[in-house]
Motif scaffolding. Structure first.
Motif, PDB file in Angstrom:
ATOM      1  N   ALA A   1       0.831  -1.208   0.000  1.00 27.94           N
ATOM      2  CA  ALA A   1       0.000   0.000   0.000  1.00 27.94           C
ATOM      3  C   ALA A   1       0.869   1.263   0.000  1.00 27.94           C
ATOM      4  N   THR A   2       1.974   1.229   0.737  1.00 28.34           N
ATOM      5  CA  THR A   2       2.890   2.379   0.744  1.00 28.34           C
ATOM      6  C   THR A   2       3.513   2.583  -0.634  1.00 28.34           C
ATOM      7  N   LEU A   3       3.884   1.479  -1.291  1.00 28.73           N
ATOM      8  CA  LEU A   3       4.445   1.568  -2.645  1.00 28.73           C
ATOM      9  C   LEU A   3       3.420   2.153  -3.620  1.00 28.73           C
ATOM     10  N   ILE A   4       2.173   1.752  -3.471  1.00 31.43           N
ATOM     11  CA  ILE A   4       1.104   2.314  -4.316  1.00 31.43           C
ATOM     12  C   ILE A   4       0.974   3.815  -4.069  1.00 31.43           C
ATOM     13  N   GLY A   5       1.064   4.219  -2.808  1.00 30.38           N
ATOM     14  CA  GLY A   5       0.990   5.645  -2.499  1.00 30.38           C
ATOM     15  C   GLY A   5       2.134   6.433  -3.119  1.00 30.38           C
ATOM     16  N   ILE A   6       3.349   5.869  -3.084  1.00 29.31           N
ATOM     17  CA  ILE A   6       4.508   6.549  -3.681  1.00 29.31           C
ATOM     18  C   ILE A   6       4.334   6.674  -5.188  1.00 29.31           C
TER      19      ILE A   6
ATOM     20  N   ALA B   1      -4.635   4.559  -0.696  1.00 31.29           N
ATOM     21  CA  ALA B   1      -3.444   3.995  -0.055  1.00 31.29           C
ATOM     22  C   ALA B   1      -3.321   4.483   1.389  1.00 31.29           C
ATOM     23  N   ILE B   2      -3.591   5.760   1.610  1.00 29.12           N
ATOM     24  CA  ILE B   2      -3.532   6.307   2.972  1.00 29.12           C
ATOM     25  C   ILE B   2      -4.593   5.656   3.847  1.00 29.12           C
ATOM     26  N   ILE B   3      -5.813   5.525   3.322  1.00 26.14           N
ATOM     27  CA  ILE B   3      -6.897   4.896   4.086  1.00 26.14           C
ATOM     28  C   ILE B   3      -6.564   3.432   4.380  1.00 26.14           C
ATOM     29  N   GLY B   4      -5.977   2.730   3.386  1.00 26.59           N
ATOM     30  CA  GLY B   4      -5.645   1.321   3.587  1.00 26.59           C
ATOM     31  C   GLY B   4      -4.597   1.114   4.662  1.00 26.59           C
ATOM     32  N   VAL B   5      -3.553   1.938   4.652  1.00 23.27           N
ATOM     33  CA  VAL B   5      -2.510   1.822   5.682  1.00 23.27           C
ATOM     34  C   VAL B   5      -3.089   2.145   7.058  1.00 23.27           C
ATOM     35  N   PHE B   6      -3.947   3.151   7.123  1.00 21.04           N
ATOM     36  CA  PHE B   6      -4.604   3.490   8.390  1.00 21.04           C
ATOM     37  C   PHE B   6      -5.447   2.326   8.895  1.00 21.04           C
ATOM     38  N   GLY B   7      -6.192   1.696   7.977  1.00 19.67           N
ATOM     39  CA  GLY B   7      -7.036   0.571   8.375  1.00 19.67           C
ATOM     40  C   GLY B   7      -6.237  -0.618   8.868  1.00 19.67           C
ATOM     41  N   ALA B   8      -5.087  -0.872   8.250  1.00 21.99           N
ATOM     42  CA  ALA B   8      -4.271  -2.007   8.684  1.00 21.99           C
ATOM     43  C   ALA B   8      -3.615  -1.735  10.035  1.00 21.99           C
TER      44      ALA B   8
END
Length: 255
Positions: A16-21, A61-68
């Motif tokens: 998810a972080t890679l997708i955000g970058i 991506a930000i929402i996904g990292v927050f959810g995890a």
């Protein structure tokens, strides 16, 4: 709420972080492209689509990292649904792009042919054509060396290392016989543009597959969160209530 596997969680956060970058880089490229092609109306639709994709994927991506990190199911569900919809849209665009490659090649051919005689084209295109003549060992745009009339540039002349066929012609300036490349550059220019389109479609496919991987990891995390955590049963022993204890040493006798 179940316990999430640590390796699965870290893998998802990494993807998810890679997708955000990548989304941030795409947004920066779109901003740059908007500044370059702002006067070309035919490019605005594609630029707007790139804006939407870059911003939406960055937010997801930000929402996904927050959810995890916080174990928020609504955030993970939002990420999964959004990425599935975007992946379907990207697969549709990639399929359409592959189907339109022959049409794109024909449009490129007509665009080059409508540029007119080479002595009336821009200096930028002339420079690019001369680079192509040296790189691909060709001469002229469509009719070969005839396109240059009596002003054949040195980039058309064959060398000792030439592998493409050459032909002897009379130089209109010095009235000498010179060897120039026989093939025109139009097929090579079209192939170069089509190769660039193939690279772009391949890059889009790789990014889309990365999105699919993130969706799979997200769904696995949701499945683990939905599992009920096993709690060990409490067992009561009647002997513990009775207080059956034994002394290890005999008490000392007081005198």
């Amino acid at each position: 709420m179940g316990k999430v596997n640590v390796c699965l969680k870290r893998s998802y956060i990494t993807v998810a972080t890679l997708i955000g970058i990548i989304s941030a880089l795409l947004l920066a490229i779109t901003l740059f492209g908007h500044g370059v092609f702002h006067e070309q109306e035919e490019m605005l639709t594609g630029i707007i689509v790139m804006y939407v994709i870059a911003i939406v994927t960055l937010l997801l991506a930000i929402i996904g990292v927050f959810g995890a990190c916080k174990k928020k199911k609504w955030a993970l569900i939002s990420f999964a649904v959004g990425m599935i919809l975007l992946s379907l849209f990207m697969f549709l665009c990639e399929g359409r792009g592959l189907a339109m490659k022959p049409q794109m090649a024909e449009q490129l051919k007509q665009q080059y042919l409508h540029m007119g005689p080479l002595n009336n084209t821009s200096e930028e295109f002339i420079d690019r054509l001369e680079e192509a003549q040296m790189e691909f060992q060709c001469c002229g745009l469509d009719r070969g060396y005839v396109d240059w009339a009596n002003d054949i540039p040195s980039s058309c002349m064959c060398t000792t290392e030439s592998t493409n066929p050459c032909v002897a012609v009379k130089d209109g300036t010095h009235f000498e016989r010179i060897m120039v490349y026989n093939e025109s550059c139009l097929p090579y220019l079209i192939e170069e543009n089509i190769s660039a389109i193939d690279i772009m479609l391949g890059t889009m496919l790789g990014i889309t597959l990365l999105w699919v991987v993130s969706v799979v990891l997200c769904i696995l995390i949701l499945c683990q969160l939905n599992q009920k955590e096993d709690t060990p049963a409490v067992v009561y022993s009647p002997e513990a209530k009775a207080g059956n204890y034994t002394t290890l040493t005999e008490p000392a006798e007081f005198t």
